[in-house]
Structure formats: structure tokens, C-alpha cells
Write a protein that holds these residues in place. Structure first.
Motif, mmCIF file in Angstrom:
data_model
loop_
_atom_site.group_PDB
_atom_site.id
_atom_site.type_symbol
_atom_site.label_atom_id
_atom_site.label_comp_id
_atom_site.label_asym_id
_atom_site.label_seq_id
_atom_site.Cartn_x
_atom_site.Cartn_y
_atom_site.Cartn_z
ATOM 1 N N ASP A 1 0.829 -1.211 0.000
ATOM 2 C CA ASP A 1 0.000 0.000 0.000
ATOM 3 C C ASP A 1 0.865 1.263 0.000
ATOM 4 O OD1 ASP A 1 1.081 -0.028 2.526
ATOM 5 O OD2 ASP A 1 -0.821 0.153 3.603
ATOM 6 N N GLY A 2 2.060 1.155 -0.623
ATOM 7 C CA GLY A 2 3.011 2.263 -0.578
ATOM 8 C C GLY A 2 2.729 3.364 -1.572
ATOM 9 N N VAL A 3 3.755 4.176 -1.843
ATOM 10 C CA VAL A 3 3.594 5.387 -2.649
ATOM 11 C C VAL A 3 3.397 5.085 -4.130
ATOM 12 C CG1 VAL A 3 4.914 6.779 -1.026
ATOM 13 C CG2 VAL A 3 6.103 5.619 -2.904
ATOM 14 N N GLY A 4 3.762 3.880 -4.566
ATOM 15 C CA GLY A 4 3.594 3.541 -5.976
ATOM 16 C C GLY A 4 4.498 4.364 -6.878
ATOM 17 N N PHE A 5 4.320 4.193 -8.186
ATOM 18 C CA PHE A 5 5.107 4.958 -9.156
ATOM 19 C C PHE A 5 4.412 4.890 -10.499
ATOM 20 C CE2 PHE A 5 6.650 0.628 -9.270
ATOM 21 C CZ PHE A 5 6.807 0.342 -10.616
ATOM 22 N N GLU A 6 4.887 5.706 -11.410
ATOM 23 C CA GLU A 6 4.351 5.722 -12.766
ATOM 24 C C GLU A 6 5.158 4.743 -13.612
ATOM 25 O OE1 GLU A 6 1.580 6.421 -15.260
ATOM 26 O OE2 GLU A 6 1.656 7.823 -13.574
ATOM 27 N N PRO A 7 4.554 3.631 -14.058
ATOM 28 C CA PRO A 7 5.311 2.664 -14.871
ATOM 29 C C PRO A 7 5.944 3.336 -16.086
ATOM 30 C CG PRO A 7 3.198 1.744 -14.233
ATOM 31 C CD PRO A 7 3.170 3.200 -13.823
ATOM 32 N N GLY A 8 7.189 2.976 -16.370
ATOM 33 C CA GLY A 8 7.889 3.533 -17.519
ATOM 34 C C GLY A 8 8.538 4.868 -17.253
ATOM 35 N N ALA A 9 8.441 5.368 -15.993
ATOM 36 C CA ALA A 9 9.006 6.689 -15.698
ATOM 37 C C ALA A 9 10.397 6.606 -15.086
ATOM 38 C CB ALA A 9 8.086 7.461 -14.751
ATOM 39 N N GLY A 10 11.026 5.419 -15.158
ATOM 40 C CA GLY A 10 12.392 5.277 -14.624
ATOM 41 C C GLY A 10 12.435 5.373 -13.122
ATOM 42 N N PRO B 1 0.899 6.094 -8.930
ATOM 43 C CA PRO B 1 1.321 6.970 -7.831
ATOM 44 C C PRO B 1 0.276 7.011 -6.723
ATOM 45 C CG PRO B 1 1.782 8.000 -9.943
ATOM 46 C CD PRO B 1 0.976 6.767 -10.237
ATOM 47 N N ARG B 2 0.751 6.844 -5.486
ATOM 48 C CA ARG B 2 -0.067 6.872 -4.271
ATOM 49 C C ARG B 2 -1.107 5.756 -4.222
ATOM 50 N NH1 ARG B 2 0.575 11.667 -6.274
ATOM 51 N NH2 ARG B 2 -1.497 11.683 -7.250
ATOM 52 N N ALA B 3 -0.920 4.717 -5.039
ATOM 53 C CA ALA B 3 -1.899 3.623 -5.055
ATOM 54 C C ALA B 3 -1.229 2.266 -4.888
ATOM 55 C CB ALA B 3 -2.699 3.651 -6.354
ATOM 56 N N GLY B 4 0.032 2.239 -4.433
ATOM 57 C CA GLY B 4 0.700 0.974 -4.175
ATOM 58 C C GLY B 4 1.177 0.270 -5.437
ATOM 59 N N THR B 5 1.760 -0.892 -5.239
ATOM 60 C CA THR B 5 2.338 -1.677 -6.335
ATOM 61 C C THR B 5 1.983 -3.151 -6.146
ATOM 62 O OG1 THR B 5 4.200 -0.138 -6.544
ATOM 63 C CG2 THR B 5 4.488 -2.334 -7.503
ATOM 64 N N THR B 6 1.721 -3.813 -7.257
ATOM 65 C CA THR B 6 1.458 -5.259 -7.232
ATOM 66 C C THR B 6 2.387 -5.945 -8.228
ATOM 67 O OG1 THR B 6 -0.874 -4.950 -6.641
ATOM 68 C CG2 THR B 6 -0.238 -7.084 -7.584
ATOM 69 N N VAL B 7 3.175 -6.882 -7.744
ATOM 70 C CA VAL B 7 4.068 -7.677 -8.578
ATOM 71 C C VAL B 7 3.483 -9.087 -8.658
ATOM 72 C CG1 VAL B 7 6.380 -8.661 -8.813
ATOM 73 C CG2 VAL B 7 6.091 -6.344 -7.917
ATOM 74 N N THR B 8 3.268 -9.569 -9.876
ATOM 75 C CA THR B 8 2.671 -10.892 -10.073
ATOM 76 C C THR B 8 3.598 -11.760 -10.915
ATOM 77 O OG1 THR B 8 0.447 -9.920 -10.014
ATOM 78 C CG2 THR B 8 0.653 -12.165 -10.904
ATOM 79 N N LEU B 9 3.889 -12.942 -10.414
ATOM 80 C CA LEU B 9 4.733 -13.902 -11.115
ATOM 81 C C LEU B 9 3.890 -15.153 -11.379
ATOM 82 C CD1 LEU B 9 7.703 -14.478 -12.025
ATOM 83 C CD2 LEU B 9 8.018 -15.603 -9.829
ATOM 84 N N THR B 10 3.769 -15.525 -12.644
ATOM 85 C CA THR B 10 2.936 -16.659 -13.035
ATOM 86 C C THR B 10 3.783 -17.698 -13.757
ATOM 87 O OG1 THR B 10 1.065 -15.140 -13.323
ATOM 88 C CG2 THR B 10 0.842 -17.348 -14.244
#
Length: 525
Positions: free
Chosen positions: A464-473, A500-509
Motif C-alpha cells: 500500500d506504498g507510494v507507488g510509481f508511474e510505470p515507464g518513468a524510470g 502513484p499513491r496507489a501501491g504496487t502489485t508484482v505478479t509472477l505466473t
């Protein structure tokens, strides 16, 4: 006392060498048995420890009689017994005479190189027929040198540099360069010979984060195929990532390049590069085989070193667990006992002594958690004992204690049926995702969900962290690259979703085909 034998031409064990080197030494023995030039290994006293069949033919003596024989009994210079290393430059080829048992004398070109085998100094002595430069001696010499270095005490950089010296000194190459890449595809170690500004070349390579993908011809090398580039110099200058590196080679007279992948079990982790002089043309078939043989030896050296590092990490983990970890645990018990004694004596916990003891309890608990986390990182082999889900639970418990971030783990209790290498890659990807959360997300809640159904295994790390903009380095992109590389190695799919401000989810399948119920769980060892 007989000096340690470096190799033998029969099937007896090789004395003084570990099992990891046996296969290569036997292969070396087979190769040396076919060359026409003499190769002998001599101990510091001048006694012959090993001689190939060519030396036996030159002296008229079988290997059994040559062992422990003083080399000076068979080698003459100006009619006098001689040991090659007594010269000012033993490696420089010089003429001398081999005296056979029947009194016949044969003129040869002799050179000698020092090395260390089983902790003892030895010499590699090369005896080449003086009538001409036999091509096979280059391969014999280099195989002898590099194989003995595998079991010697040299650092990896010294071994790679030595291989490059053999390549440049025994071929038309103006310079040679071996680069080994880490899991992030960046330079991990390297060796070179003939570079006019070796330090600047290394700096230019690392500062521009050159990878195999950036190299001209890199796609071929990554596919495991050697490649000759007729205009490698211009190609390096034109590629943005390698321009600065190419500039450091301006003083070198070269134009074309021959590149050979370093690989083990299908995985490419480095490249051997021979830089050829202007006008030299393509390397001959013999030279290509020569370069490929040296690249193979470099790959063996790197793989053996990595195995040694793994064994050293296991030893260190065991010693830390048996000493420091146990001491920290004992400190925790003593601190708790002190708090209990204070309570029984009616001493408050808010005074100076109470606060100090409470702080000691907190410090020892946190340090013990750090130590447990370090031990697990040092010894990923514990996956073999606990399995993926249990290993992730243990890692998350250590991170929770150390970082004060709430991490929950949900996964099946029975052990998953996974190959050891797949299990480790899955763990490492999960661990990297968690480390990115700790370093960059500023999260308060983290969840790890591991699910396994017939057909699909899925690992989801959500924060539930700060998140980031994908592709923004965003920070941590190198970690994402490492995770993606690991996923590709095992045929898994990795997705990273964030705002941004919406967390991050990493999924490995990963495709997952568990055995039928009742089948035996594969032996993890």
C-alpha cells in the motif's frame, strides 16, 4: 617423497586435485597425448611430476621412469645440465637439447611458466621441436596453463588475464579481453592483455553500464554463437554504449574482432573477445578453435569460482549460526532474565536501569532478526530443506522484525513440487520484490500470496506504498530488470502494476504441473 602428480595417462585418480577439476584434467591429459610437442610439469626441486607422451618419446623413457627424475638429467644447454627457470626470462623461448636415454640428442625450443598446484610451486615446461612452429603447441600450452590455474591460488581476475595473455601471445590477436557479467548483466569481473589503457577501458565500460545486449554482435553471442565482425572497431565507436570504451583503444592497431560466448549449461554469462590487427582478415579455422578452447576454459574457471563462493557462503553461514547467532540469542535470554529479576525485586521499568535493560532487549531482538535474515541470504540452500512457502515466511518474519513493516504470507502448507533451480529463482524474485518495497515504497502493509493449482503457480506481492508511474524510470528499476531476467530463465511471466499513491502489485505466473497424488516428492537434494 614423490611430488604431487598433476595428471596421469592411465585411469588412476589425479593426486592433489579436487573432484571439480578431475574432468578437465583428464580431458587435458587426452589432449596432450595427441600433440607432438612435449609438455612436462616439474616441481620446485626440478623433479618431473608429469610428462606427456611426446616427452616420453624425446627421452626414450616411459612415464613411470620419468616421474621423480631430475629434469636436468635430460635437458642440456651448451652441453651443460640446465633447468629452464634459472634463466632471466623463463617464458621466453630459447634453444636447448633433450638428451635421450640412448644418447641421442634432439634440439628443441624450450619455455617455462610457473604455477601452483595443491599448494606447491610447479613449472610447466614446453619442449617444441626446433624445426618449426607446430600449431598444436599453442593449444597444449594454453590448456596446460589455464587448467593448472583452475586448481591454483590465483584470483579470478588473474586467471582471466592469464588466459588473455596466452591468446594474444600465441595468435595474431593484437589484444584480448574477457568480460564476465553478473545477474544484472553488468560487468562483474574481467581480464585483458594488450590494452594500451586497461584501467580507462574498464572505467569506460562500467560507467556506461555496457551489457552484452549493447555489444555489436551481442545477439549472436547471447544465442551462444561465436561471431567475427570485420569492422568491429567502427561498430564499437558507433554504438552509444561502447563509444567511450572504443576511444580507449585508439592507440591499438586493430580493426576486426572475433567474439566467443562464455557459457555453462546453456546460460551465457560472458564473452571472450580477440581484437585483430588492421589487415589481418578473419581468423583461420585453427585460430577459431584456439579461441573457443580458451573461452571454454574461462567458462570452467568462472563456474568453479562461483561454486567455490557458494561453498564459502555455506561455511560462513554455519560459523555465524554456531557463534554470533547463538551468542545473540543468549544475550536476549539474559536481558529477559534481568527484566524478570528487576520485577521480582520491585524495581520499576521506567527508571534509568529499566530503560537500559529494555533497550538492550530491543537491540538484541532486532540484531538477532538481522542475523537470521543474513544467514538465510548467505545460505539459500535452506530452500532445499524448507521449500518455497516456508522460506518466504521465514524471510518475511525477519523483514517484519527488522523493518517494522507488517508483512503477511498466505500459501499452501504442503511443500510445492518444484525443481531446486526453479524454487530458488521464485524465491529470489519474491525477495527482490520485497526488498524494493522496503527500500522505495514507504508501505505500511505488505502481502505475499502464493497459490498453486494444476496448471498455474502464482505469486503476488502487493503493498500500500507510494507507488510509481510505470515507464518513468522509477527507483528500483534495476531490481525489476533482475526479476524479469530470472522469470525468463524459468519460463515464467512477470507483471508489475502500479500507480502513484496507489501501491504496487508484482505478479509472477508459472506453468505448474504437480505430480499425481501419491507420487513421491522429488528429492530436493
Amino acid at each position: 617423497m614423490r611430488s604431487p602428480a598433476v595428471a596421469q595417462v592411465d585411469d588412476r585418480p589425479v593426486d592433489g586435485l579436487g573432484s571439480a577439476a578431475d574432468l578437465d584434467v583428464r580431458s587435458l591429459t587426452d589432449a596432450l597425448a595427441r600433440v607432438e610437442d612435449g609438455v612436462a610439469v616439474v616441481d620446485a626441486r626440478g623433479r618431473i611430476a608429469y610428462a606427456n607422451p611426446a616427452v616420453c618419446r624425446m627421452t626414450g623413457l616411459p612415464l613411470g621412469l620419468l616421474r621423480d627424475r631430475d629434469l636436468a638429467e635430460s635437458l642440456r644447454e651448451d652441453g651443460q645440465p640446465v633447468l629452464p627457470w634459472t634463466r632471466e626470462d623463463p617464458a621466453a623461448p630459447h634453444r636447448c637439447t633433450v638428451l635421450a636415454q640412448d644418447g641421442a640428442a634432439r634440439e628443441v625450443v624450450c619455455s617455462a611458466f610457473t604455477t601452483e598446484v595443491a599448494g606447491s610451486p610447479h613449472w610447466i615446461v614446453i619442449l617444441r621441436g626446433a624445426a618449426g612452429d607446430h600449431p598444436a603447441v599453442r593449444t597444449a600450452l594454453s590448456l596446460a596453463q589455464t587448467t593448472t590455474k583452475l586448481v591454483g591460488a590465483a584470483t579470478m581476475q588473474e586467471v582471466l588475464r592469464g588466459i588473455c595473455r596466452h591468446a594474444a601471445g600465441n595468435s595474431t590477436a593484437a589484444a584480448c579481453w574477457i568480460v564476465v557479467f553478473g545477474e544484472d548483466r553488468l560487468l562483474a569481473t574481467a581480464g585483458a592483455c594488450g590494452f594500451p589503457r586497461a584501467g580507462d577501458s574498464m572505467t569506460a565500460w562500467t560507467s556506461n553500464a555496457v551489457t552484452l545486449d549493447n555489444l555489436p554482435g551481442g545477439a549472436e553471442v547471447l544465442a551462444g554463437r561465436p561471431i567475427f565482425l570485420p569492422d568491429a572497431r567502427s561498430a564499437l565507436l558507433a554504438a552509444p554504449a561502447t563509444t567511450a570504451f572504443a576511444i580507449t583503444l585508439e592507440e591499438l592497431d586493430w580493426q576486426s574482432g572475433y567474439y566467443v560466448p562464455l557459457s555453462w549449461e546453456g546460460e551465457v554469462f560472458g564473452v571472450f573477445a580477440a581484437y585483430l590487427p588492421t589487415g589481418a582478415g578473419a581468423p583461420t579455422e585453427e585460430e577459431r578453435s584456439f579461441y573457443q578452447g580458451l573461452a571454454g576454459q574461462a567458462a570452467v574457471a568462472v563456474t568453479n569460482a562461483q561454486l567455490g563462493a557458494t561453498l564459502e557462503r555455506t561455511r560462513l553461514a554455519r560459523e555465524l549460526h554456531d557463534s554470533i547467532s547463538q551468542a545473540l540469542f543468549s544475550m536476549t535470554l539474559h536481558a529477559k532474565a534481568a527484566q524478570l529479576a528487576m520485577a521480582q525485586a520491585g524495581l520499576g521499568t521506567t527508571g534509568a536501569l529499566g530503560r537500559s535493560v529494555a533497550r538492550l532487549v530491543e537491540l538484541t531482538r532486532g540484531t538477532l532478526a538481522e542475523m537470521r535474515s543474513l544467514l538465510f541470504e548467505l545460505r539459500p540452500g535452506s530452500l532445499a530443506e524448507e521449500g518455497l512457502v516456508a522460506a518466504v515466511r521465514k524471510q518475511c518474519a525477519a523483514l517484519t522484525a527488522r523493518e517494522q513493516v507488517a508483512i503477511t504470507v498466505d500459501g499452501p502448507e504442503p511443500r510445492l513440487h518444484l525443481a531446486p533451480e526453479v524454487e530458488e529463482h521464485l524465491y529470489r524474485v519474491t525477495s527482490e520484490a520485497l526488498n524494493n518495497v522496503i527500500k522505495h515504497a514507504r508501505a505500511e502493509q505488505v502481502s505475499v500470496d502464493i497459490s498453486a493449482t494444476p496448471g498455474v503457480l502464482r505469486i503476488v506481492v502487493c503493498d500500500d506504498g507510494v507507488g510509481f508511474e510505470p515507464g518513468a524510470g522509477a527507483a528500483g528499476h534495476l531490481g525489476q530488470s533482475s526479476m524479469a531476467d530470472r522469470a525468463r530463465m524459468i519460463g515464467a511471466e512477470l507483471t508489475v502494476a502500479s500507480r502513484p499513491r496507489a501501491g504496487t502489485t508484482v505478479t509472477l505466473t508459472l506453468a505448474y504441473d504437480p505430480p499425481e497424488q501419491g507420487d513421491r516428492v522429488p528429492d530436493a537434494g
